[in-house]
Design a protein around this motif. Sequence first.
Motif, PDB file in Angstrom:
ATOM      1  N   TYR A 147      -1.649   6.879   2.134  1.00 46.13           N
ATOM      2  CA  TYR A 147      -3.092   6.727   2.118  1.00 46.13           C
ATOM      3  C   TYR A 147      -3.640   5.907   3.279  1.00 46.13           C
ATOM      4  CZ  TYR A 147      -2.207   7.896  -2.818  1.00 46.13           C
ATOM      5  OH  TYR A 147      -1.799   8.485  -3.961  1.00 46.13           O
ATOM      6  N   HIS A 148      -2.799   5.571   4.236  1.00 47.08           N
ATOM      7  CA  HIS A 148      -3.219   4.589   5.232  1.00 47.08           C
ATOM      8  C   HIS A 148      -4.402   5.057   6.087  1.00 47.08           C
ATOM      9  CE1 HIS A 148      -0.545   7.112   7.700  1.00 47.08           C
ATOM     10  NE2 HIS A 148      -1.257   6.708   8.737  1.00 47.08           N
ATOM     11  N   TYR A 203      -7.130   6.455   5.013  1.00 44.89           N
ATOM     12  CA  TYR A 203      -8.381   6.473   4.270  1.00 44.89           C
ATOM     13  C   TYR A 203      -8.970   5.066   4.164  1.00 44.89           C
ATOM     14  CZ  TYR A 203      -6.669  11.073   2.875  1.00 44.89           C
ATOM     15  OH  TYR A 203      -6.207  12.356   2.886  1.00 44.89           O
ATOM     16  N   THR A 204     -10.182   5.001   3.628  1.00 36.78           N
ATOM     17  CA  THR A 204     -10.815   3.706   3.403  1.00 36.78           C
ATOM     18  C   THR A 204     -10.163   3.019   2.211  1.00 36.78           C
ATOM     19  OG1 THR A 204     -12.446   4.581   1.872  1.00 36.78           O
ATOM     20  CG2 THR A 204     -13.003   4.626   4.239  1.00 36.78           C
ATOM     21  N   ARG A 205     -10.391   1.709   2.102  1.00 38.51           N
ATOM     22  CA  ARG A 205      -9.829   0.974   0.980  1.00 38.51           C
ATOM     23  C   ARG A 205     -10.314   1.552  -0.347  1.00 38.51           C
ATOM     24  NH1 ARG A 205      -9.930  -5.531   0.479  1.00 38.51           N
ATOM     25  NH2 ARG A 205      -8.174  -5.250   1.899  1.00 38.51           N
ATOM     26  N   ARG A 206     -11.593   1.900  -0.439  1.00 33.51           N
ATOM     27  CA  ARG A 206     -12.127   2.440  -1.678  1.00 33.51           C
ATOM     28  C   ARG A 206     -11.409   3.736  -2.071  1.00 33.51           C
ATOM     29  NH1 ARG A 206     -16.552   1.821  -4.849  1.00 33.51           N
ATOM     30  NH2 ARG A 206     -17.152   3.665  -6.078  1.00 33.51           N
ATOM     31  N   THR A 207     -11.211   4.610  -1.099  1.00 37.15           N
ATOM     32  CA  THR A 207     -10.515   5.859  -1.378  1.00 37.15           C
ATOM     33  C   THR A 207      -9.083   5.594  -1.822  1.00 37.15           C
ATOM     34  OG1 THR A 207     -11.871   6.996   0.267  1.00 37.15           O
ATOM     35  CG2 THR A 207      -9.840   8.085  -0.425  1.00 37.15           C
ATOM     36  N   ASN A 208      -8.416   4.662  -1.139  1.00 41.49           N
ATOM     37  CA  ASN A 208      -7.046   4.301  -1.517  1.00 41.49           C
ATOM     38  C   ASN A 208      -6.988   3.818  -2.953  1.00 41.49           C
ATOM     39  OD1 ASN A 208      -6.133   4.921   1.025  1.00 41.49           O
ATOM     40  ND2 ASN A 208      -6.098   2.796   1.748  1.00 41.49           N
ATOM     41  N   ARG A 257       0.850  -1.182   0.000  1.00 44.31           N
ATOM     42  CA  ARG A 257       0.000   0.000   0.000  1.00 44.31           C
ATOM     43  C   ARG A 257       0.886   1.233   0.000  1.00 44.31           C
ATOM     44  NH1 ARG A 257      -0.122   2.019   5.295  1.00 44.31           N
ATOM     45  NH2 ARG A 257       0.541   0.547   6.903  1.00 44.31           N
TER      46      ARG A 257
END
Length: 325
Positions: free
Chosen positions: A64-65, A67-72, A60
């Motif tokens: 971005y850690h 944020y949500t997975r979708r945002t990432n 990853r």
Amino acid sequence: MKIKNAEMEDDINRVTNMLMLDYSENKKIDQLMPYTHPDKETVISLIRHLMILVYPGYYRNKVYHGYTRRTNVQMILEDVVYNLIQQIKMVLPYLKDNKDLDDEALTKKAKKLTFAYLEKLPAIRAYTETDVQAAYDGDPAAFNKDEIIFSYPGLYATLVNRLAHGLYELGVPILPRMMTEIAHNMTGIDIHPGATIGKYFFIDHGTGIVIGETTVIGDNVKIYQGVTLGALSTKGGQSLKNVKRHPTIGDNVTIYAGASILGGETVIGEGSVIGGSCFITTSIPPHARVSIKNQELSINYPKSDADDAAEPKDVPLDNRWFYMI
């Protein structure tokens, strides 16, 4: 002794003039077009970001850690889309059909290819899941699947090949080969992006493996270090382009270290085992076991000074050695 600045400047100017004169001869390597050629560093970055999309739980972008997975995923995809469109746009003019396209047409075509490629990612992930499983099932030295994903060069080279093969299938030039050669440089495993590889593929150790462009590999295939899946001859050069030059490997085949399997008409039948150092240029039937007859082992023990003194001086040294492959 210190070199005076003036002397240094004169020398630099002299060499610069020599190079500029040499550049004026218009060699192929002098096409200084940094904004129309693909960029290796960008391709390396694309591989890294694509790996995050393939392994979201392992790789990853640390920025971005929070944020949500979708945002990432969306943020990474924005970066991939922008750079991939630019890189594809740069290489499209290498193809004859695209030479006369203007900037707008090239951008439109590059965008279409980019999204067609990204839609392949779920299928690539599905194949990669089977590769991880094959590595774990096939290697008693594997501590767990995490170790395989983080450290196995064979898995990395295979994944980069799968990512590059997706672009190759879409007819994108240059970039797929750049991707697999980056993996080759990192792992010592040379897989052409044109090679077709089935599910549950496992490369054990891997160093020195060569897999040619028109190779077709079935499911559940395991190969060891030093294996070559190559062409019988490339003397024909460009006349052999688009000709099946490399072997077909059936399902459930194991190929041990150092084996060479050559030729476009060579087929290794399902379930066969190819022993180490075998050199194969003809097809092998299904469920065969192929090996080289055991070599004679010769051991030359150290001798005492007395033994050396008693040995005739005219005995050829070669007579005391046995050549082994």
